[in-house]
Design an enzyme around this catalytic site. Structure first.
Site, PDB file in Angstrom:
ATOM      1  N   ASP A   1      23.355 -60.464 -37.614  1.00  0.00           N
ATOM      2  CA  ASP A   1      23.379 -59.486 -38.907  1.00  0.00           C
ATOM      3  C   ASP A   1      21.899 -58.739 -38.434  1.00  0.00           C
ATOM      4  OD1 ASP A   1      23.860 -58.397 -41.622  1.00  0.00           O
ATOM      5  OD2 ASP A   1      21.906 -59.133 -41.875  1.00  0.00           O
TER       6      ASP A   1
ATOM      7  N   GLU B   1      29.412 -60.913 -36.409  1.00  0.00           N
ATOM      8  CA  GLU B   1      27.888 -61.059 -36.359  1.00  0.00           C
ATOM      9  C   GLU B   1      27.595 -62.127 -35.446  1.00  0.00           C
ATOM     10  OE1 GLU B   1      26.974 -59.230 -40.743  1.00  0.00           O
ATOM     11  OE2 GLU B   1      26.912 -61.256 -40.323  1.00  0.00           O
TER      12      GLU B   1
END
Length: 380
Positions: free
Chosen positions: A129, A207
């Site tokens: 992320d 991610e």
């Protein structure tokens, strides 16, 4: 390094066998449902013409504004050729991380003390992320440096939100590779939360994969991920940038006719330029006023507003003459678009007329000033 798998981003000689495999891989995307190319909406002009298709990734990345800001060197590697359908998925070089991006903690006898070193997608997505935020920020900072910080943030949110990442995860068939101890219960939980729940899972997995790509190659991992994500994001970013008419001053986004259109090029100094061109004489003024109420946007732009500003001229024989209209995420942006339309749209002849009158008035004032100075000299 000896023994390492070659990646699609490597420019080292691979021989004819690799070239054949690369050719086969390109065409294999069409054979698997999970490798279908992402669909992007044609712009309004293309829809009206009914002839042009959405841009491919290689076309979109070629049309992005070139970087105007240097962000520091990265390890040397080839700027890879992007296939028409989808950028090639980078390899995870570290074998211990190959399946980790797809493995849920429920697949192991997991507890916080004894298996704290188990690598699962929940752990990797935390890092992934952050990497995606950084990659998107670098992309926007380098290629769209003159956007306001708020505009850059809105574009970044479009690139990194769960819906976008879930779209990419499906394109690479990540949804078929997820490993969960109780998949049936997990899928039911996601179903109970609607499509948003499953998108969250796929977004986390994507991610995690980005993090695995970076971690598995300490020398080139970040650079490889940056090239990959730039190509992957390019069509979506270009679509949003053209829709909002974002630009870089020296490299405006080029449209279908490959000519620069000033009406589609945002200038943060448009209001100041218009004022300089028409305002100087007594009684002349420009007024920026809403021509309709602002609205709150929905869908991908939920929470954002759209403002509608018109620019009106009083003076030079005109009374509240509408010169142009503009839309924007705030009043300043909308005002600059209104000024741009005033100078390059249907009312540009009025602006040119005022500018000419202003020039004549300035020349007359200068002539009077010089005559006055000459008279003063003679008097002395």
């Amino acid at each position: 390094m000896p023994g390492m798998n070659k990646r699609p981003y490597d420019d080292r000689d691979r021989g004819q066998a690799y070239k054949k495999q690369k050719h086969d891989d390109r065409h294999s995307h069409d054979k698997h449902p999970g490798h279908a190319r992402p669909q992007h909406r044609d712009d309004r002009d293309n829809r009206q013409q009914g002839a042009k298709q959405s841009l491919t990734h290689d076309e979109a990345i070629a049309r992005l504004p070139p970087p105007t800001t240097a962000l520091g060197p990265v390890p040397s590697y080839t700027p890879f050729t992007v296939p028409a359908a989808l950028p090639p998925l980078p390899d995870v070089q570290d074998g211990s991380l190959t399946t980790a991006p797809f493995r849920h903690k429920s697949t192991a006898n997991y507890n916080r003390s004894s298996n704290a070193d188990d690598v699962t997608y929940e752990k990797l997505e935390f890092l992934g992320d952050a990497y995606l935020e950084l990659l998107a920020s670098r992309l926007l900072y380098a290629r769209f440096p003159n956007l306001l910080a708020g505009q850059q943030s809105q574009l970044r949110e479009l690139l990194v939100k769960n819906e976008t990442l879930a779209e990419y995860a499906r394109a690479y068939s990540f949804d078929k590779r997820v490993q969960v101890g109780d998949m049936e219960r997990m899928m039911q939980d996601a179903k109970d939360r609607g499509n948003k729940g499953f998108n969250k899972i796929l977004g986390d997995v994507f991610e995690a994969y980005v993090a695995a790509v970076v971690l598995s190659d300490h020398e080139e991992g970040f650079a490889v991920a940056e090239k990959w994500m730039t190509a992957l994001w390019a069509p979506k970013l270009l679509e949003a940038a053209e829709k909002e008419r974002y630009f870089t001053p020296s490299h405006s986004l080029q449209h279908a006719d490959h000519t620069s259109n000033p009406l589609k090029t945002y200038s943060p100094t448009a209001k100041a330029e218009l004022q300089k061109r028409v305002l100087a004489g007594p009684g002349a003024k420009l007024e920026y006023e809403p021509y309709q109420k602002s609205i709150e946007l929905k869908g991908d732009q939920l929470g954002q507003n759209r403002h509608f500003i018109g620019v009106y001229l009083t003076g030079y024989g005109y009374e509240k003459k509408l010169l142009g209209k503009g839309e924007g995420k705030n009043k300043v942006e909308a005002g600059n678009w209104a000024a741009t339309e005033a100078m390059h749209g249907e009312a540009k002849a009025v602006v040119q007329e005022c500018e000419e009158k202003l020039k004549i008035a300035r020349e007359e004032r200068q002539r009077q000033k010089e005559a006055k100075e000459d008279a003063q000299v003679k008097k002395e």
